[in-house]
Design a protein around this motif. Structure first.
Motif, mmCIF file in Angstrom:
data_model
loop_
_atom_site.group_PDB
_atom_site.id
_atom_site.type_symbol
_atom_site.label_atom_id
_atom_site.label_comp_id
_atom_site.label_asym_id
_atom_site.label_seq_id
_atom_site.Cartn_x
_atom_site.Cartn_y
_atom_site.Cartn_z
ATOM 1 N N SER A 150 0.870 -1.131 0.026
ATOM 2 C CA SER A 150 0.114 -0.073 -0.155
ATOM 3 C C SER A 150 0.828 1.233 0.137
ATOM 4 C CB SER A 150 -0.722 -0.027 1.309
ATOM 5 O OG SER A 150 -1.844 -1.067 1.370
ATOM 6 N N HIS A 151 0.223 2.417 -0.649
ATOM 7 C CA HIS A 151 0.955 3.642 -0.480
ATOM 8 C C HIS A 151 0.189 4.496 0.353
ATOM 9 C CE1 HIS A 151 3.776 2.617 -3.475
ATOM 10 N NE2 HIS A 151 3.091 2.047 -4.109
ATOM 11 N N LEU A 152 0.676 5.228 1.361
ATOM 12 C CA LEU A 152 0.142 6.025 2.259
ATOM 13 C C LEU A 152 0.769 7.352 2.120
ATOM 14 C CD1 LEU A 152 -2.108 6.229 4.703
ATOM 15 C CD2 LEU A 152 -0.259 5.628 6.003
ATOM 16 N N ARG A 153 -0.099 8.514 2.272
ATOM 17 C CA ARG A 153 0.057 9.887 2.212
ATOM 18 C C ARG A 153 -0.566 10.385 3.469
ATOM 19 N NH1 ARG A 153 -1.328 12.966 -2.572
ATOM 20 N NH2 ARG A 153 -3.150 13.353 -1.571
ATOM 21 N N TYR A 154 0.087 10.637 4.387
ATOM 22 C CA TYR A 154 -0.376 10.984 5.751
ATOM 23 C C TYR A 154 0.063 12.553 5.983
ATOM 24 C CZ TYR A 154 -1.044 11.194 10.784
ATOM 25 O OH TYR A 154 -1.225 11.591 12.307
ATOM 26 N N GLY A 155 -0.923 13.548 5.764
ATOM 27 C CA GLY A 155 -0.302 14.920 5.866
ATOM 28 C C GLY A 155 0.651 14.995 4.936
ATOM 29 N N GLU A 156 1.968 15.527 5.239
ATOM 30 C CA GLU A 156 2.903 15.738 4.103
ATOM 31 C C GLU A 156 3.856 14.399 3.912
ATOM 32 O OE1 GLU A 156 2.825 18.647 2.084
ATOM 33 O OE2 GLU A 156 1.063 18.960 3.288
ATOM 34 N N GLN A 157 3.573 13.557 4.855
ATOM 35 C CA GLN A 157 4.488 12.459 4.681
ATOM 36 C C GLN A 157 3.811 11.305 3.762
ATOM 37 O OE1 GLN A 157 4.974 11.033 8.557
ATOM 38 N NE2 GLN A 157 6.311 12.679 9.286
ATOM 39 N N ARG A 158 4.905 10.692 3.148
ATOM 40 C CA ARG A 158 4.649 9.427 2.058
ATOM 41 C C ARG A 158 5.412 8.375 2.413
ATOM 42 N NH1 ARG A 158 2.546 11.765 -3.408
ATOM 43 N NH2 ARG A 158 2.162 13.969 -2.906
ATOM 44 N N THR A 159 4.682 7.107 2.451
ATOM 45 C CA THR A 159 5.471 6.069 2.723
ATOM 46 C C THR A 159 4.778 4.717 2.056
ATOM 47 O OG1 THR A 159 6.235 4.652 4.523
ATOM 48 C CG2 THR A 159 3.877 5.176 4.804
ATOM 49 N N GLN A 160 5.561 3.681 1.839
ATOM 50 C CA GLN A 160 5.193 2.366 1.141
ATOM 51 C C GLN A 160 4.905 1.620 2.433
ATOM 52 O OE1 GLN A 160 6.913 1.153 -2.412
ATOM 53 N NE2 GLN A 160 5.708 -0.845 -2.264
ATOM 54 N N LEU A 161 4.064 0.680 2.202
ATOM 55 C CA LEU A 161 3.753 -0.461 3.214
ATOM 56 C C LEU A 161 3.885 -1.573 2.649
ATOM 57 C CD1 LEU A 161 0.859 1.025 5.569
ATOM 58 C CD2 LEU A 161 3.451 1.020 6.070
ATOM 59 N N THR A 162 4.629 -2.811 3.407
ATOM 60 C CA THR A 162 5.097 -4.042 2.668
ATOM 61 C C THR A 162 4.744 -4.862 3.641
ATOM 62 O OG1 THR A 162 7.157 -3.971 2.890
ATOM 63 C CG2 THR A 162 6.602 -3.206 0.821
#
Length: 128
Positions: free
Chosen positions: A93-105
């Protein structure tokens, strides 16, 4: 003395409209879910337990390009402020939380706050 609320819900859905009815019931939507292509296959399973102001959800979604969005409008209308722990079991999954972006595996987890808008999606798989 506060009243203890206990609620359980579970079910499966084989399409996006049924999924929306399952996860929200008669409540206002906590977030918007969708898929850019209407003909994309979707299946979901939900198990939810609520005790007082704590809840646990096990959500399984089998879909490509599935999007879950929590907008500023959602944060202002759903009431209550909560922490949400996301644990990625499979897929990515790709998550954008506020200004942060991360990929979850698989095996990743992250903690977010319900007052901050989010935008998450399961990416469309490329054909090889």
């Amino acid at each position: 003395m506060p009243t203890t609320l206990f609620e359980q819900a579970s079910g499966v859905a084989e399409n996006l409209p049924d999924w929306k009815r399952l996860i929200w019931g008669s409540r206002p939507e906590f977030h918007a879910v969708g898929m850019p292509q209407a003909d994309t296959a979707f299946a979901g399973e939900l198990a939810r337990t609520v005790i007082d102001q704590s809840s646990a959800h096990r959500i399984r979604v089998a879909a490509r390009n599935h999007i879950a969005r929590r907008t500023k409008a959602h944060t202002s209308t759903t009431g209550g402020s909560h922490f949400v722990l996301i644990f990625q079991i499979s897929g990515d999954s790709h998550l954008r939380y506020g200004e942060q972006r991360t990929q979850l595996t698989p095996g990743d987890m992250t903690l977010i706050h319900s007052d901050t808008p989010t935008n998450g999606c399961s990416p469309k798989k490329s054909k090889r």
